[in-house]
Design a protein around this motif. Structure first.
Motif, short mmCIF file in Angstrom:
data_model
loop_
_atom_site.label_atom_id
_atom_site.label_comp_id
_atom_site.label_asym_id
_atom_site.label_seq_id
_atom_site.Cartn_x
_atom_site.Cartn_y
_atom_site.Cartn_z
N TYR A 110 31.82 -3.36 46.51
CA TYR A 110 30.79 -3.73 45.54
C TYR A 110 30.20 -2.48 44.91
O TYR A 110 30.17 -1.41 45.53
CB TYR A 110 29.68 -4.54 46.22
CG TYR A 110 30.06 -5.98 46.50
CD1 TYR A 110 29.75 -6.99 45.59
CD2 TYR A 110 30.73 -6.32 47.66
CE1 TYR A 110 30.10 -8.30 45.83
CE2 TYR A 110 31.09 -7.63 47.93
CZ TYR A 110 30.77 -8.62 47.00
OH TYR A 110 31.13 -9.92 47.25
N PRO A 111 29.72 -2.60 43.68
CA PRO A 111 29.01 -1.45 43.07
C PRO A 111 27.84 -1.04 43.95
O PRO A 111 27.28 -1.85 44.68
CB PRO A 111 28.54 -2.02 41.73
CG PRO A 111 29.47 -3.15 41.44
CD PRO A 111 29.83 -3.74 42.77
N LEU A 112 27.45 0.20 43.87
CA LEU A 112 26.42 0.75 44.74
C LEU A 112 25.13 -0.07 44.69
O LEU A 112 24.49 -0.29 45.73
CB LEU A 112 26.13 2.20 44.34
CG LEU A 112 25.20 3.00 45.27
CD1 LEU A 112 25.79 3.08 46.68
CD2 LEU A 112 24.95 4.39 44.70
N GLU A 113 24.74 -0.54 43.52
CA GLU A 113 23.48 -1.27 43.39
C GLU A 113 23.54 -2.68 43.97
O GLU A 113 22.51 -3.33 44.13
CB GLU A 113 23.07 -1.33 41.91
CG GLU A 113 23.99 -2.13 41.01
CD GLU A 113 25.15 -1.31 40.47
OE1 GLU A 113 25.88 -1.82 39.59
OE2 GLU A 113 25.32 -0.16 40.92
N GLN A 114 24.75 -3.17 44.29
CA GLN A 114 24.88 -4.52 44.85
C GLN A 114 25.12 -4.52 46.36
O GLN A 114 25.10 -5.57 47.00
CB GLN A 114 26.03 -5.27 44.16
CG GLN A 114 25.80 -5.55 42.69
CD GLN A 114 26.91 -6.37 42.07
OE1 GLN A 114 27.80 -6.88 42.77
NE2 GLN A 114 26.89 -6.50 40.75
N ARG A 115 25.34 -3.35 46.92
CA ARG A 115 25.67 -3.29 48.35
C ARG A 115 24.50 -3.72 49.23
O ARG A 115 24.71 -4.32 50.29
CB ARG A 115 26.11 -1.87 48.72
CG ARG A 115 27.45 -1.49 48.11
CD ARG A 115 27.86 -0.08 48.48
NE ARG A 115 29.04 0.34 47.72
CZ ARG A 115 29.58 1.54 47.77
NH1 ARG A 115 29.04 2.47 48.55
NH2 ARG A 115 30.65 1.83 47.04
N SER A 116 23.28 -3.41 48.80
CA SER A 116 22.12 -3.83 49.59
C SER A 116 22.02 -5.35 49.63
O SER A 116 21.67 -5.93 50.66
CB SER A 116 20.84 -3.22 49.01
OG SER A 116 20.65 -3.61 47.66
N SER A 117 22.34 -6.02 48.53
CA SER A 117 22.33 -7.48 48.49
C SER A 117 23.38 -8.05 49.44
O SER A 117 23.14 -9.02 50.17
CB SER A 117 22.59 -7.99 47.07
OG SER A 117 21.58 -7.57 46.19
N PHE A 118 24.56 -7.45 49.43
CA PHE A 118 25.64 -7.88 50.33
C PHE A 118 25.22 -7.72 51.78
O PHE A 118 25.42 -8.62 52.61
CB PHE A 118 26.90 -7.05 50.05
CG PHE A 118 28.07 -7.40 50.92
CD1 PHE A 118 28.90 -8.45 50.59
CD2 PHE A 118 28.34 -6.67 52.07
CE1 PHE A 118 29.98 -8.78 51.40
CE2 PHE A 118 29.41 -6.98 52.87
CZ PHE A 118 30.24 -8.05 52.54
N ALA A 119 24.60 -6.57 52.10
CA ALA A 119 24.15 -6.32 53.47
C ALA A 119 23.06 -7.29 53.89
O ALA A 119 23.07 -7.81 55.01
CB ALA A 119 23.65 -4.88 53.60
N ILE A 120 22.12 -7.57 53.00
CA ILE A 120 21.04 -8.51 53.31
C ILE A 120 21.60 -9.91 53.56
O ILE A 120 21.15 -10.63 54.45
CB ILE A 120 20.02 -8.55 52.15
CG1 ILE A 120 19.25 -7.22 52.09
CG2 ILE A 120 19.03 -9.71 52.31
CD1 ILE A 120 18.37 -7.08 50.87
N GLY A 121 22.61 -10.29 52.80
CA GLY A 121 23.25 -11.58 53.00
C GLY A 121 23.89 -11.68 54.38
O GLY A 121 23.73 -12.69 55.09
N ALA A 122 24.61 -10.63 54.78
CA ALA A 122 25.25 -10.63 56.10
C ALA A 122 24.22 -10.63 57.22
O ALA A 122 24.37 -11.32 58.23
CB ALA A 122 26.17 -9.41 56.23
N MET A 123 23.13 -9.87 57.03
CA MET A 123 22.06 -9.86 58.03
C MET A 123 21.38 -11.23 58.14
O MET A 123 21.01 -11.66 59.24
CB MET A 123 21.01 -8.80 57.66
CG MET A 123 21.50 -7.37 57.72
SD MET A 123 20.20 -6.24 57.14
CE MET A 123 21.16 -4.79 56.79
#
Length: 210
Positions: free
Chosen positions: A145-158
């Motif tokens: 994922y683009p750098l600015e979307q990685r936090s969203s991906f991580a929050i979803g997994a958490m």
């Protein structure tokens, strides 16, 4: 404010849920804690925090570092296998002496919160499969994922870990009537023992083959 990408959030949640919803050492322990009603919040909280930390490390790129150090992977494999073999043996021994959920003076007191926390940490961090799922797999997919979307991906997994562990720990109370029978506990303890030894066996096999 961190921008939220809904697609990345949902992707992370779906991936996290698919990896965590399985019969494993950690889940078996959480279920047992929920049924016994022993330190339920602490159990779910530590499991969730461990996953959150590992997911963060993976998405941040730590997964590539872990896979590049064979000695670290080898130590984790044999250490995790030894712990799971011992814990599985304890479960089989417990199956021979399982009581019901009725509390009486003959039942041993529950483990202390410190002992419970150490067991959870061991189950969460001494199993190399956990690192493969969270740090390596989730991290490698998140890296696409683009750098600015990685936090969203991580929050979803958490979020998937949070929902699962707290749901499993507190939802276990619905099974309380079933586990008032000693036979149910013996079956559960045997299943836990088989799961622990099965995972340990797979770790040992992978170490010997590679």
């Amino acid at each position: 404010m961190i921008p939220i990408s809904l697609s990345a959030l949902l992707s992370g949640f779906t991936l996290g849920a698919s990896l965590i919803i399985a019969i494993g050492a950690q889940n078996a322990f959480v279920l047992r804690q929920g049924l016994k009603r022993h330190h339920v919040f602490v159990t779910a909280c530590i499991c969730t925090l461990c996953d959150a930390i590992l997911i963060t490390l993976g998405v941040a790129g730590f997964g590539t570092i872990v896979t590049s150090i064979p000695l670290l992977a080898l130590i984790a494999t044999w250490g995790g296998a030894a712990f799971l073999l011992i814990y599985g043996l304890r479960s089989f021994r417990s199956a021979l002496h399982s009581a019901s959920l009725e509390v009486d003076a003959t039942q041993p007191p529950p483990p202390s919160i410190q002992a419970t926390a150490l067991t959870i940490l061991a189950l969460s961090l001494l199993n190399p499969h956990v690192y493969l799922d969270t740090v390596v797999l989730v991290g490698s997919i998140g890296a696409h994922y683009p750098l600015e979307q990685r936090s969203s991906f991580a929050i979803g997994a958490m979020s998937a870990s949070f929902c699962w562990f707290f749901g499993l720990a507190y939802g276990a109370a619905w099974l309380t009537p079933l586990f008032r029978k000693p036979l149910a506990w013996r079956i559960l303890d045997c299943i836990v023992g088989v799961v622990m030894w099965g995972i340990a066996g797979s770790l040992i096999w992978s170490a010997l083959v590679h």
